[in-house]
Design an enzyme around this catalytic site. Structure first.
Site, PDB file in Angstrom:
ATOM      1  CG  HIS A 107      -1.953  -1.105   1.621  1.00 35.77           C
ATOM      2  ND1 HIS A 107      -1.406  -2.236   2.479  1.00 35.77           N
ATOM      3  CD2 HIS A 107      -2.889  -1.153   1.590  1.00 35.77           C
ATOM      4  CE1 HIS A 107      -1.995  -3.382   2.380  1.00 35.77           C
ATOM      5  NE2 HIS A 107      -3.293  -2.336   2.098  1.00 35.77           N
ATOM      6  CG  ASP A 111       2.096  -1.100   3.357  1.00 38.70           C
ATOM      7  OD1 ASP A 111       0.720  -0.557   4.052  1.00 38.70           O
ATOM      8  OD2 ASP A 111       1.731  -1.751   1.822  1.00 38.70           O
TER       9      ASP A 111
HETATM   10  C1  XLS Z   1      -7.547  -6.822   4.457  1.00 39.65           C
HETATM   11  C2  XLS Z   1      -6.990  -6.856   2.918  1.00 39.65           C
HETATM   12  C3  XLS Z   1      -6.175  -6.234   2.503  1.00 39.65           C
HETATM   13  C4  XLS Z   1      -6.221  -5.781   1.025  1.00 39.65           C
HETATM   14  C5  XLS Z   1      -5.228  -4.721   0.447  1.00 39.65           C
HETATM   15  O1  XLS Z   1      -8.414  -7.157   5.259  1.00 39.65           O
HETATM   16  O2  XLS Z   1      -6.585  -8.266   2.624  1.00 39.65           O
HETATM   17  O3  XLS Z   1      -5.304  -6.422   3.281  1.00 39.65           O
HETATM   18  O4  XLS Z   1      -4.938  -7.430   0.954  1.00 39.65           O
HETATM   19  O5  XLS Z   1      -5.891  -3.392   0.842  1.00 39.65           O
END
Ligand code: XLS
Ligand code: NI
Ligand code: NI
Length: 435
Positions: free
Chosen positions: A100, A103
């Site tokens: 993301h 991140d």
């Molecule tokens: C959350 C989601 C997230 C997505 C990406 O539950 O799995 O991690 O994979 O935003």
């Protein structure tokens, strides 16, 4: 500088190895059918869990030991972290990663500053990618942590939140494009509601579709050729998310004329939260030619949260890999470990143990799935079960050439249905031969 001084590159040592820091099943270059294990599985590690998850839970603070990280929000810390991540990818022998925007880079005080900070980190990522040949499976924008998105991002009642979300998607998509990403994910963490008492569902779904259309448009503008994915999840953090499962996503995409531009990124733990098996979700996506990628994890059946365990159950992995083989393997997608260590597994070496466990279980699942496909009994059984549809009448029905009256006449001519056993238990027993 090394973050993992005591850990060598993880290698395949075979099923008899007792070395916990070795693969027993995952033999990257071994051919399974016409592809190597590496090419079938296309493993990715995710930046949010591997680098950013402090292993806190609702009752306790983070426990993760990260001596390389000064825990500050500085850009220097963010850039240094990239080097640690690439050392990890090299040592664990994983080719892909996902992130993301928030991140990898801190958020600034303005849209412009946030864009600048993101670019600075992307510079470092680009450099490390060139050195190591690692690839970006997908990027995404974090539209759920910041308080401005408390009532939704694209689906917020405040138009300002929508615009900020658009700004983040634009920058994250451009970063993904620059890094040659094979995909871009939309996971609508806040795109749902806490309660219907204060929600206009019709407007919210239309707003979400608008953001996605704008994203498709921008994709064409900048020439990004990666695959767009929607990641279904029914709830958590919201009471209900509009992308609740594969069927709801497909329906949404069809309703708003977006299906040509999106595939799905299916996550095991989300399937379970939706009350489905993972195979159900994968089959639903495959039937619509829309299975793109997988967030490889699993949940804990006894508590019902998105606990993001590493997928260490070879049976589950075999079922997943049967679906992947059935669709002819991944093209743009892969197996992204959207998985975190337990709070008790806080040492840096646990990052390795957890990924090794997941990789070996998936490789084991691949072997099982491949042997089941080679044997052919299960596929043959299903094919034969529908044989009565393969003749002339079946063709005429399916092309829409028969009326209800024609069918009535057929029924009268045919007489009673010759019922056949579904043999579920026999087939389950057969499946078990390959474990
Ligand atoms: C959350 C989601 C997230 C997505 C990406 O539950 O799995 O991690 O994979 O935003
Ligand atoms: Ni996910
Ligand atoms: Ni999840």
């Amino acid at each position: 500088m090394t973050a993992f001084p005591d850990i060598e590159k993880i290698r395949y040592e075979g099923p008899d190895s007792s070395n916990p820091l070795a693969f027993r099943r995952y033999d990257p270059d071994r051919l399974i059918g016409d592809r190597s294990m590496r090419d079938h599985l296309r493993f990715a590690s995710c930046y949010w869990h591997t680098m950013r998850n402090e292993l806190a839970d609702p009752f306790g603070v983070g426990t993760a030991r990260t001596p390389w990280d000064d825990r500050s929000n500085s850009i220097e810390n963010a850039v240094d972290r990239v080097d640690v991540f690439f050392e990890f990818l090299n040592k664990i022998d994983i080719d892909f990663f996902c992130f993301h925007d928030r991140d990898i880079a801190p958020e600034g005080g303005s849209v412009e500053e946030s864009e600048r900070l993101l670019e600075q980190v992307v510079d470092r990522i680009e450099l490390r990618m060139k050195e190591t040949n690692k690839q970006l499976l997908w990027g995404t924008a974090c539209l759920f942590i910041h308080p401005r998105y408390a009532s939704g991002a694209a689906t917020s009642p405040r138009i300002e939140a929508f615009c900020h979300a658009a700004a983040q998607v634009k920058a994250a998509m451009e970063a993904t494009h620059r890094l040659g990403g094979s995909g871009y994910v939309f996971w609508g963490g806040r795109e749902g509601y806490g309660s219907l008492i204060n929600t206009d569902m019709k407007r919210e779904r239309e707003q979400l579709a608008r953001l996605l259309h704008a994203a498709v448009d921008h994709k064409h503008r900048i020439g990004f050729e990666g695959q767009f994915y929607i990641e279904p999840k029914p709830k958590e953090p919201t009471t209900h998310q509009y992308d609740s499962d594969a069927a709801a996503c497909l329906d949404f995409l069809r309703e708003f004329d977006l299906l040509d531009h999106f595939k799905l990124n299916i996550e095991t733990n989300h399937a379970w939260l939706a009350g489905h098996s993972m195979e159900h979700e994968l089959e639903a996506a495959i039937a619509a030619d829309a299975l793109g990628s997988i967030d490889a994890n699993m949940g804990e059946h006894t508590n019902g949260w998105d606990t993001d365990h590493f997928p260490t159950d070879p049976l589950l992995c075999a079922r997943i890999m049967r679906c992947v083989l059935k669709m002819g393997g991944f093209t743009t997608g892969g197996l992204n470990f959207d998985a975190k260590r337990r709070r008790e597994s806080f040492e840096p070496v646990d990052l390795f143990h957890s990924h090794i466990a997941g990789m070996d279980a998936m490789a084991h699942g691949l072997e099982i799935a491949h042997r089941i496909a080679e044997d052919g009994t299960l596929d043959d059984f299903v094919r034969t079960r529908y044989e009565s549809w393969d003749g002339d009448l079946g063709r005429r029905i399916m092309t829409g050439d028969t009326t209800l009256s024609d069918l009535r006449d057929e029924a009268s001519r045919m007489g009673e249905v010759p019922l056949e056993s579904g043999r579920q238990e026999m087939l389950e027993h057969h499946f078990n031969r390959f474990i």
